[in-house]
Design a protein around this motif. Structure first.
Motif, PDB file in Angstrom:
ATOM      1  N   SER A 182       0.808  -1.224   0.000  1.00 55.86           N
ATOM      2  CA  SER A 182       0.000   0.000   0.000  1.00 55.86           C
ATOM      3  C   SER A 182       0.836   1.266   0.000  1.00 55.86           C
ATOM      4  CB  SER A 182      -0.931  -0.001   1.223  1.00 55.86           C
ATOM      5  OG  SER A 182      -1.761  -1.142   1.232  1.00 55.86           O
ATOM      6  N   GLY A 183       2.151   1.139   0.083  1.00 57.83           N
ATOM      7  CA  GLY A 183       3.012   2.314   0.063  1.00 57.83           C
ATOM      8  C   GLY A 183       3.021   3.089   1.364  1.00 57.83           C
ATOM      9  N   LEU A 184       2.763   2.410   2.476  1.00 60.06           N
ATOM     10  CA  LEU A 184       2.769   3.052   3.787  1.00 60.06           C
ATOM     11  C   LEU A 184       4.041   2.696   4.540  1.00 60.06           C
ATOM     12  CD1 LEU A 184      -0.915   2.337   4.902  1.00 60.06           C
ATOM     13  CD2 LEU A 184      -0.025   4.374   3.782  1.00 60.06           C
ATOM     14  N   GLU A 185       4.371   3.500   5.522  1.00 60.80           N
ATOM     15  CA  GLU A 185       5.527   3.204   6.364  1.00 60.80           C
ATOM     16  C   GLU A 185       5.263   1.922   7.145  1.00 60.80           C
ATOM     17  OE1 GLU A 185       7.993   5.149  10.136  1.00 60.80           O
ATOM     18  OE2 GLU A 185       6.537   6.352   9.018  1.00 60.80           O
ATOM     19  N   THR A 186       6.236   1.031   7.133  1.00 59.42           N
ATOM     20  CA  THR A 186       6.066  -0.261   7.787  1.00 59.42           C
ATOM     21  C   THR A 186       5.800  -0.104   9.274  1.00 59.42           C
ATOM     22  OG1 THR A 186       7.571  -1.250   6.179  1.00 59.42           O
ATOM     23  CG2 THR A 186       7.090  -2.537   8.153  1.00 59.42           C
ATOM     24  N   MET A 357     -15.149  -3.961   2.938  1.00 56.93           N
ATOM     25  CA  MET A 357     -13.825  -4.562   2.731  1.00 56.93           C
ATOM     26  C   MET A 357     -13.568  -5.684   3.726  1.00 56.93           C
ATOM     27  SD  MET A 357     -11.382  -1.293   1.890  1.00 56.93           S
ATOM     28  CE  MET A 357     -11.517  -0.408   0.321  1.00 56.93           C
ATOM     29  N   MET A 358     -13.984  -5.488   4.973  1.00 59.14           N
ATOM     30  CA  MET A 358     -13.807  -6.537   5.970  1.00 59.14           C
ATOM     31  C   MET A 358     -14.587  -7.795   5.592  1.00 59.14           C
ATOM     32  SD  MET A 358     -14.683  -6.490  10.084  1.00 59.14           S
ATOM     33  CE  MET A 358     -16.479  -6.521   9.824  1.00 59.14           C
ATOM     34  N   VAL A 359     -15.817  -7.601   5.125  1.00 56.67           N
ATOM     35  CA  VAL A 359     -16.637  -8.743   4.723  1.00 56.67           C
ATOM     36  C   VAL A 359     -16.014  -9.458   3.527  1.00 56.67           C
ATOM     37  CG1 VAL A 359     -18.902  -9.434   3.846  1.00 56.67           C
ATOM     38  CG2 VAL A 359     -18.737  -7.694   5.635  1.00 56.67           C
ATOM     39  N   VAL A 360     -15.491  -8.690   2.574  1.00 58.78           N
ATOM     40  CA  VAL A 360     -14.829  -9.281   1.410  1.00 58.78           C
ATOM     41  C   VAL A 360     -13.641 -10.129   1.846  1.00 58.78           C
ATOM     42  CG1 VAL A 360     -13.402  -8.744  -0.602  1.00 58.78           C
ATOM     43  CG2 VAL A 360     -15.567  -7.562  -0.267  1.00 58.78           C
ATOM     44  N   GLN A 361     -12.820  -9.593   2.728  1.00 60.94           N
ATOM     45  CA  GLN A 361     -11.652 -10.339   3.201  1.00 60.94           C
ATOM     46  C   GLN A 361     -12.085 -11.592   3.955  1.00 60.94           C
ATOM     47  OE1 GLN A 361      -8.763  -9.652   2.208  1.00 60.94           O
ATOM     48  NE2 GLN A 361      -8.573  -7.452   1.845  1.00 60.94           N
ATOM     49  N   LEU A 362     -13.191 -11.492   4.673  1.00 64.53           N
ATOM     50  CA  LEU A 362     -13.716 -12.648   5.404  1.00 64.53           C
ATOM     51  C   LEU A 362     -14.100 -13.763   4.440  1.00 64.53           C
ATOM     52  CD1 LEU A 362     -14.814 -13.945   8.043  1.00 64.53           C
ATOM     53  CD2 LEU A 362     -16.965 -12.744   7.594  1.00 64.53           C
ATOM     54  N   VAL A 377      -2.758 -11.220  -2.662  1.00 63.35           N
ATOM     55  CA  VAL A 377      -3.794 -11.310  -3.687  1.00 63.35           C
ATOM     56  C   VAL A 377      -4.760 -10.132  -3.619  1.00 63.35           C
ATOM     57  CG1 VAL A 377      -5.807 -12.650  -4.448  1.00 63.35           C
ATOM     58  CG2 VAL A 377      -3.662 -13.812  -3.907  1.00 63.35           C
ATOM     59  N   THR A 378      -5.150  -9.739  -2.403  1.00 61.37           N
ATOM     60  CA  THR A 378      -6.231  -8.757  -2.265  1.00 61.37           C
ATOM     61  C   THR A 378      -5.757  -7.312  -2.107  1.00 61.37           C
ATOM     62  OG1 THR A 378      -6.360  -9.061   0.143  1.00 61.37           O
ATOM     63  CG2 THR A 378      -7.734 -10.486  -1.234  1.00 61.37           C
ATOM     64  N   MET A 379      -4.656  -7.076  -1.410  1.00 61.75           N
ATOM     65  CA  MET A 379      -4.273  -5.693  -1.125  1.00 61.75           C
ATOM     66  C   MET A 379      -3.879  -4.895  -2.372  1.00 61.75           C
ATOM     67  SD  MET A 379      -5.151  -5.259   1.861  1.00 61.75           S
ATOM     68  CE  MET A 379      -4.695  -3.521   1.820  1.00 61.75           C
ATOM     69  N   PRO A 380      -3.291  -5.508  -3.424  1.00 57.44           N
ATOM     70  CA  PRO A 380      -3.057  -4.715  -4.638  1.00 57.44           C
ATOM     71  C   PRO A 380      -4.346  -4.163  -5.251  1.00 57.44           C
ATOM     72  CG  PRO A 380      -1.729  -6.704  -4.684  1.00 57.44           C
ATOM     73  CD  PRO A 380      -2.673  -6.849  -3.522  1.00 57.44           C
ATOM     74  N   ILE A 381      -5.489  -4.792  -4.932  1.00 56.07           N
ATOM     75  CA  ILE A 381      -6.784  -4.296  -5.410  1.00 56.07           C
ATOM     76  C   ILE A 381      -7.390  -3.348  -4.382  1.00 56.07           C
ATOM     77  CG2 ILE A 381      -9.138  -4.973  -6.024  1.00 56.07           C
ATOM     78  CD1 ILE A 381      -7.985  -7.613  -7.013  1.00 56.07           C
ATOM     79  N   MET A 382      -7.374  -3.751  -3.112  1.00 53.47           N
ATOM     80  CA  MET A 382      -8.047  -2.979  -2.075  1.00 53.47           C
ATOM     81  C   MET A 382      -7.364  -1.635  -1.796  1.00 53.47           C
ATOM     82  SD  MET A 382     -10.735  -4.582  -1.342  1.00 53.47           S
ATOM     83  CE  MET A 382     -11.447  -6.210  -1.586  1.00 53.47           C
ATOM     84  N   ALA A 383      -6.044  -1.580  -1.932  1.00 54.42           N
ATOM     85  CA  ALA A 383      -5.342  -0.323  -1.635  1.00 54.42           C
ATOM     86  C   ALA A 383      -5.761   0.801  -2.580  1.00 54.42           C
ATOM     87  CB  ALA A 383      -3.832  -0.545  -1.673  1.00 54.42           C
ATOM     88  N   THR A 392      -9.169   5.477   3.934  1.00 58.77           N
ATOM     89  CA  THR A 392      -7.710   5.544   4.000  1.00 58.77           C
ATOM     90  C   THR A 392      -7.114   4.155   3.808  1.00 58.77           C
ATOM     91  OG1 THR A 392      -7.565   5.188   6.390  1.00 58.77           O
ATOM     92  CG2 THR A 392      -7.857   7.452   5.643  1.00 58.77           C
ATOM     93  N   ARG A 393      -5.914   4.104   3.297  1.00 55.13           N
ATOM     94  CA  ARG A 393      -5.256   2.807   3.075  1.00 55.13           C
ATOM     95  C   ARG A 393      -4.977   2.096   4.401  1.00 55.13           C
ATOM     96  NH1 ARG A 393      -1.427   2.736  -2.287  1.00 55.13           N
ATOM     97  NH2 ARG A 393      -3.004   3.612  -3.695  1.00 55.13           N
ATOM     98  N   GLN A 394      -4.702   2.858   5.442  1.00 60.45           N
ATOM     99  CA  GLN A 394      -4.488   2.248   6.755  1.00 60.45           C
ATOM    100  C   GLN A 394      -5.761   1.544   7.230  1.00 60.45           C
ATOM    101  OE1 GLN A 394      -1.610   1.329   8.238  1.00 60.45           O
ATOM    102  NE2 GLN A 394      -0.962   3.384   8.833  1.00 60.45           N
ATOM    103  N   THR A 395      -6.905   2.158   6.958  1.00 61.86           N
ATOM    104  CA  THR A 395      -8.181   1.540   7.331  1.00 61.86           C
ATOM    105  C   THR A 395      -8.442   0.294   6.489  1.00 61.86           C
ATOM    106  OG1 THR A 395      -9.074   3.714   7.929  1.00 61.86           O
ATOM    107  CG2 THR A 395     -10.657   1.943   7.579  1.00 61.86           C
ATOM    108  N   ALA A 396      -8.065   0.339   5.218  1.00 60.77           N
ATOM    109  CA  ALA A 396      -8.226  -0.835   4.359  1.00 60.77           C
ATOM    110  C   ALA A 396      -7.406  -2.008   4.883  1.00 60.77           C
ATOM    111  CB  ALA A 396      -7.810  -0.495   2.933  1.00 60.77           C
ATOM    112  N   ILE A 397      -6.213  -1.723   5.393  1.00 59.57           N
ATOM    113  CA  ILE A 397      -5.378  -2.783   5.974  1.00 59.57           C
ATOM    114  C   ILE A 397      -6.013  -3.325   7.250  1.00 59.57           C
ATOM    115  CG2 ILE A 397      -3.138  -3.251   7.055  1.00 59.57           C
ATOM    116  CD1 ILE A 397      -1.927  -1.232   5.077  1.00 59.57           C
ATOM    117  N   LEU A 398      -6.584  -2.425   8.065  1.00 60.66           N
ATOM    118  CA  LEU A 398      -7.256  -2.867   9.281  1.00 60.66           C
ATOM    119  C   LEU A 398      -8.449  -3.761   8.936  1.00 60.66           C
ATOM    120  CD1 LEU A 398      -7.058  -2.459  12.378  1.00 60.66           C
ATOM    121  CD2 LEU A 398      -8.742  -0.629  12.145  1.00 60.66           C
ATOM    122  N   ALA A 399      -9.171  -3.423   7.862  1.00 57.50           N
ATOM    123  CA  ALA A 399     -10.284  -4.260   7.406  1.00 57.50           C
ATOM    124  C   ALA A 399      -9.779  -5.639   6.983  1.00 57.50           C
ATOM    125  CB  ALA A 399     -11.003  -3.579   6.242  1.00 57.50           C
ATOM    126  N   PHE A 400      -8.637  -5.659   6.320  1.00 57.55           N
ATOM    127  CA  PHE A 400      -8.020  -6.931   5.950  1.00 57.55           C
ATOM    128  C   PHE A 400      -7.661  -7.745   7.191  1.00 57.55           C
ATOM    129  CE2 PHE A 400      -3.640  -8.700   5.755  1.00 57.55           C
ATOM    130  CZ  PHE A 400      -3.949  -9.908   5.152  1.00 57.55           C
TER     131      PHE A 400
END
Length: 461
Positions: A182-186, A357-362, A377-383, A392-400
């Motif tokens: 997602s291009g965020l700081e690790t 997004m959380m439901v999709v990841q589930l 597989v999913t984060m290149p699409i979800m980001a 926000t991308r950080q929220t998308a990661i939390l949903a994942f």
């Protein structure tokens, strides 16, 4: 209820056929190099390819191929079952449990939050929920001797490691990879993930403690009352008897155990060990500890054989569960599912997109029961999708994290989870009855945290 899994998979396949048109055509993403040399997908490469429906032969071979694909997990299940039967034959497990149970006799319920916190902390740091397989055989005799049951022991091990893995405070396999994609700081967003860990650990501890108290006051209320009959006979009355004494050989054998378990943890966290390497070490451990404790080679082999028999049925179920995913992969609809579900999220109002997004990841976790694999597989699409829908991308990661993590101890396609149930002697259907109320609670907690993260300014920093 185990058969319901496969009926659900068949229904879901028909739904995918209807909604994603996979009967007439299939779609795929181009695979490219991802973070840390892992294979990822190019989100801009979704293309239609010629359909290749499964033949009768393909369907017939699905279960054997599932056994083959899951062979490492199946082999590990056999080995850990045999190894702990060797330890039981030496009596050192009974002796160790007797000592520990006597120390916690007056405040036995406190052992539950302590162990859940410790195991969750380990898992959230190194991202290894598979260590539940190491914890369960030791926890079962301890919990039964304290008046609880196998379900309590299984819950301590599985829930704690899943919670730590889900929060992912320093989890390299999920949060680390997702933030790189997602291009965020690790490991940015550290504070919120710590808060998530604290909240879900408290909830999980209270849930397991509530069940444990009920079992202790009424043993017949246990989900595993009949399965634990032999274990109760072996362990439950131990505290009413004089303390067990050990001979010198058993003492030496017990002293060697921390070395072996420490080697397992070191190998998993620093050397990249997984089930194959752990299997080899556990064979070595069973033989060495058995010989030190005074067992002959013949008795060690007999103990391994008895352990193999006890986990046979569960080991076969692991392979059958894997065959479900193989059918979906061979039908070339996995990428279509990912793309289609992602498109559905894009149609939701911005306030609901994070929850979607959380439901999709589930849902996807059923087919890809690997945290790092699902991230690739999913984060290149979800980001990039999160940018479009205003999340926000950080929220998308939390949903994942929420969609992936909690489901690891729900879906039967998760290999280590099914292996853990086999080792514990707990059926999947009974675990679902125990866990599903807590799972629903955690989904609610996930919605609350996602809503908070979405409305909080600067979560991508």
């Amino acid at each position: 209820m185990e058969h319901a899994t496969y009926l659900c998979a068949a229904f879901y396949y028909k739904w995918c056929v209807r909604h994603f048109d996979v009967y007439r055509s299939s779609c795929t993403f181009e695979r490219v190099d991802g973070p840390n040399g892992r294979e990822s997908i190019n989100p801009d490469s979704f293309t239609e390819i010629e359909s290749s429906p499964l033949s009768l032969m393909d369907f017939m071979l699905a279960i054997p191929r599932g056994m083959q694909d899951a062979s490492e997990i199946i082999f590990f299940t056999f080995i850990i079952g045999g190894m702990f039967m060797v330890l039981r034959r030496t009596d050192i497990i009974e002796i160790g449990v007797d000592r520990l149970a006597r120390k916690f006799k007056k405040q036995s319920i406190l052992i539950i939050p302590v162990l859940i916190t410790v195991f969750a902390t380990v898992a959230t740091t190194i991202g290894t929920p598979e260590l539940a397989l190491v914890y369960i055989p030791v926890l079962i005799p301890l919990c039964v001797s304290l008046g609880y049951d196998s379900m309590t022991a299984t819950a301590i091990a599985l829930i704690s490691t899943a919670l730590g893995f889900t929060a992912g405070v320093m989890n390299p396999g999920t949060v680390g990879i997702s933030q790189q994609i997602s291009g965020l700081e690790t490991y940015s967003g550290f504070g919120l993930r710590v808060l998530v860990l604290i909240v879900i650990v408290i909830i999980g501890s209270l849930y397991v403690m509530r069940y444990a108290r009920k079992v202790k006051s009424n043993p017949e209320s246990s989900f595993t009352y009949h399965e634990d009959e032999d274990k109760r006979h072996t362990f439950k009355d131990a505290l009413s008897q004089p303390a067990k004494r050990m001979n010198k050989r058993q003492l030496i054998a017990i002293v060697t155990l921390p070395f072996f378990f420490g080697l397992v943890v070191y190998g998993v966290t620093n050397l990249g060990w997984f089930m194959l390497e752990m299997s080899g070490l556990f064979i070595f451990m069973g033989v060495i500890v058995g010989l030190i404790a005074g067992l002959s080679i013949t008795k060690i082999c007999e103990a391994f054989t008895e352990g193999f028999r006890e986990v046979l049925m569960g080991a076969i179920i692991i392979g059958i569960a894997r065959s479900v995913a193989i059918v979906l992969e061979d039908g070339q609809i996995m990428d279509s599912i990912v793309f289609g579900l992602g498109s559905v999220v894009g149609q939701l109002p911005s306030t609901l997109s994070a929850i979607g997004m959380m439901v999709v990841q589930l849902v996807i976790n059923f087919f890809i029961p690997s945290g790092s694999g699902q991230a690739l597989v999913t984060m290149p699409i979800m980001a990039p999708l999160s940018d479009i829908v205003g999340v926000t991308r950080q929220t998308a990661i939390l949903a994942f994290q929420f969609g992936d993590g909690f489901a690891h101890i729900l879906f039967p396609t998760s290999g280590y989870f099914m292996a853990a149930l086999v080792v514990a002697g707990v059926s999947w259907s009974k675990w679902v009855r125990f866990f599903i109320p807590l799972f629903i609670i955690y989904m609610g907690v996930g919605i609350i945290f996602l809503t908070y993260a979405q409305v909080t300014v600067g979560q991508d920093k």
